[in-house]
Design a protein around this motif. Sequence first.
Motif, PDB file in Angstrom:
ATOM      1  N   GLY A 262     -25.690  76.595  -3.179  1.00  5.51           N
ATOM      2  CA  GLY A 262     -26.918  77.068  -3.818  1.00  5.51           C
ATOM      3  C   GLY A 262     -27.931  77.564  -2.811  1.00  5.51           C
ATOM      4  O   GLY A 262     -28.658  78.543  -3.068  1.00  5.51           O
ATOM      5  N   ILE A 263     -27.991  76.914  -1.652  1.00  3.99           N
ATOM      6  CA  ILE A 263     -28.914  77.351  -0.594  1.00  3.99           C
ATOM      7  C   ILE A 263     -28.518  78.734  -0.094  1.00  3.99           C
ATOM      8  O   ILE A 263     -29.349  79.642   0.023  1.00  3.99           O
ATOM      9  N   TYR A 264     -27.226  78.920   0.181  1.00  2.00           N
ATOM     10  CA  TYR A 264     -26.773  80.202   0.699  1.00  2.00           C
ATOM     11  C   TYR A 264     -26.928  81.314  -0.339  1.00  2.00           C
ATOM     12  O   TYR A 264     -27.238  82.465   0.016  1.00  2.00           O
ATOM     13  N   ALA A 265     -26.728  80.989  -1.600  1.00  2.00           N
ATOM     14  CA  ALA A 265     -26.915  81.994  -2.655  1.00  2.00           C
ATOM     15  C   ALA A 265     -28.354  82.486  -2.674  1.00  2.00           C
ATOM     16  O   ALA A 265     -28.616  83.693  -2.848  1.00  2.00           O
ATOM     17  N   ARG A 266     -29.293  81.592  -2.466  1.00  2.00           N
ATOM     18  CA  ARG A 266     -30.710  81.983  -2.467  1.00  2.00           C
ATOM     19  C   ARG A 266     -31.080  82.756  -1.213  1.00  2.00           C
ATOM     20  O   ARG A 266     -31.898  83.682  -1.267  1.00  2.00           O
ATOM     21  N   LEU A 267     -30.491  82.408  -0.086  1.00  2.00           N
ATOM     22  CA  LEU A 267     -30.734  83.180   1.134  1.00  2.00           C
ATOM     23  C   LEU A 267     -30.165  84.594   0.990  1.00  2.00           C
ATOM     24  O   LEU A 267     -30.803  85.576   1.395  1.00  2.00           O
ATOM     25  N   ALA A 268     -28.977  84.697   0.406  1.00  2.00           N
ATOM     26  CA  ALA A 268     -28.375  86.015   0.183  1.00  2.00           C
ATOM     27  C   ALA A 268     -29.228  86.843  -0.764  1.00  2.00           C
ATOM     28  O   ALA A 268     -29.406  88.057  -0.570  1.00  2.00           O
TER      29      ALA A 268
ATOM     30  N   SER B 299      -6.470  78.188  10.299  1.00  2.00           N
ATOM     31  CA  SER B 299      -6.938  79.419  10.930  1.00  2.00           C
ATOM     32  C   SER B 299      -8.185  79.919  10.220  1.00  2.00           C
ATOM     33  O   SER B 299      -8.503  79.496   9.098  1.00  2.00           O
ATOM     34  N   ALA B 300      -8.890  80.848  10.844  1.00  2.00           N
ATOM     35  CA  ALA B 300     -10.099  81.414  10.248  1.00  2.00           C
ATOM     36  C   ALA B 300      -9.797  82.159   8.952  1.00  2.00           C
ATOM     37  O   ALA B 300     -10.672  82.296   8.087  1.00  2.00           O
TER      38      ALA B 300
ATOM     39  N   SER C   6     -10.505  77.043   5.014  1.00  2.00           N
ATOM     40  CA  SER C   6     -11.234  76.798   6.261  1.00  2.00           C
ATOM     41  C   SER C   6     -12.717  77.021   6.072  1.00  2.00           C
ATOM     42  O   SER C   6     -13.159  77.722   5.151  1.00  2.00           O
ATOM     43  N   TYR C   7     -13.511  76.464   6.963  1.00  2.00           N
ATOM     44  CA  TYR C   7     -14.955  76.680   6.909  1.00  2.00           C
ATOM     45  C   TYR C   7     -15.330  78.068   7.433  1.00  2.00           C
ATOM     46  O   TYR C   7     -16.377  78.603   7.057  1.00  2.00           O
ATOM     47  N   HIS C   8     -14.488  78.650   8.280  1.00  2.00           N
ATOM     48  CA  HIS C   8     -14.698  80.056   8.634  1.00  2.00           C
ATOM     49  C   HIS C   8     -14.707  80.910   7.371  1.00  2.00           C
ATOM     50  O   HIS C   8     -15.599  81.743   7.162  1.00  2.00           O
ATOM     51  N   TYR C   9     -13.708  80.697   6.537  1.00  2.00           N
ATOM     52  CA  TYR C   9     -13.590  81.467   5.290  1.00  2.00           C
ATOM     53  C   TYR C   9     -14.756  81.147   4.358  1.00  2.00           C
ATOM     54  O   TYR C   9     -15.332  82.046   3.725  1.00  2.00           O
TER      55      TYR C   9
ATOM     56  N   ASP D 285     -17.407  83.719   2.694  1.00  2.00           N
ATOM     57  CA  ASP D 285     -17.399  83.820   1.242  1.00  2.00           C
ATOM     58  C   ASP D 285     -18.751  83.518   0.617  1.00  2.00           C
ATOM     59  O   ASP D 285     -19.096  84.067  -0.430  1.00  2.00           O
ATOM     60  N   HIS D 286     -19.534  82.629   1.265  1.00  2.00           N
ATOM     61  CA  HIS D 286     -20.787  82.184   0.659  1.00  2.00           C
ATOM     62  C   HIS D 286     -22.046  82.754   1.300  1.00  2.00           C
ATOM     63  O   HIS D 286     -23.100  82.733   0.660  1.00  2.00           O
ATOM     64  N   LEU D 287     -21.951  83.256   2.535  1.00  4.60           N
ATOM     65  CA  LEU D 287     -23.168  83.756   3.169  1.00  4.60           C
ATOM     66  C   LEU D 287     -22.957  85.035   3.968  1.00  4.60           C
ATOM     67  O   LEU D 287     -23.601  86.048   3.685  1.00  4.60           O
TER      68      LEU D 287
END
Length: 254
Positions: free
Chosen positions: A42-48, A73-74, A79-82, A86-88
């Motif tokens: 939700g935080i990243y959605a608002r920043l975007a 892998s990325a 993965s958190y890279h992905y 995907d989110h920010l």
Amino acid sequence: MKLIIENDAGTAATAAAQLIAEEIGTHDTPVLGLATGRTMEGIYARLAQAHEQGTLDFSCVTSFNLDEYVGLSAEDPRSYHYYMQDHLFRFVNIDLHRTHLPDGAATDLDAECAAYEAQIARSGGIDLQLLGIGDTGHIGFNEPPSSFDTRTRCVELDEATREQNAAMFGGDPNAVPHEALTMGVGTILDARRLLLVATGPAKAGIVAKALEGPITPEVSASAIRLHKNYVIILDEASAAELSPATLAHAQRNA
């Protein structure tokens, strides 16, 4: 401590995004420490959204994520890279060369951790570190017990953490990697400002333990109380088990 209690998860996310946006606006070359998980979405959605509306510029932002699973892998969707793409990252104008996550697929994990610490140092350190809190009380993947002077390292994940994170692995805790690379508690405490965000009734018990219990390596989130500049944003549900004395000092925006 600055404790802010919002009405619900949505308003908590909005408050956190506003604080991050303000931090970005106060530096020519801001360095952010970023986190993952459902609370952060939700935080990243608002920043975007703020970027899309033209009110937030990421072009000079450098970022360092807290952690990554070992063995992924990325390009792995788990993965958190992905996750960050995907989110920010794909929604804002951040220079991907300025984004950093530990490489869980590195052949030499110790060397990767040392290199990550060196990258943070070369950036001038982290201005604002965003944090969630896990079911074991961990920040990053600093499972109990985690000494408060630890640096970026490889850790074994607690069974409770793998159960908490199983949704991304088909609901099977056994499919969650048993190890991860994580910033240490000491690395986190080096950030100039900390922002911990927690929402939902499932976090109420561990939030109370972190904020009101002993400051102990058994609950690595309790270490943030040693920091000189930290903000905690909760919703009503995650604040439900805090004592009246703690709540009396909170800024309530409900």
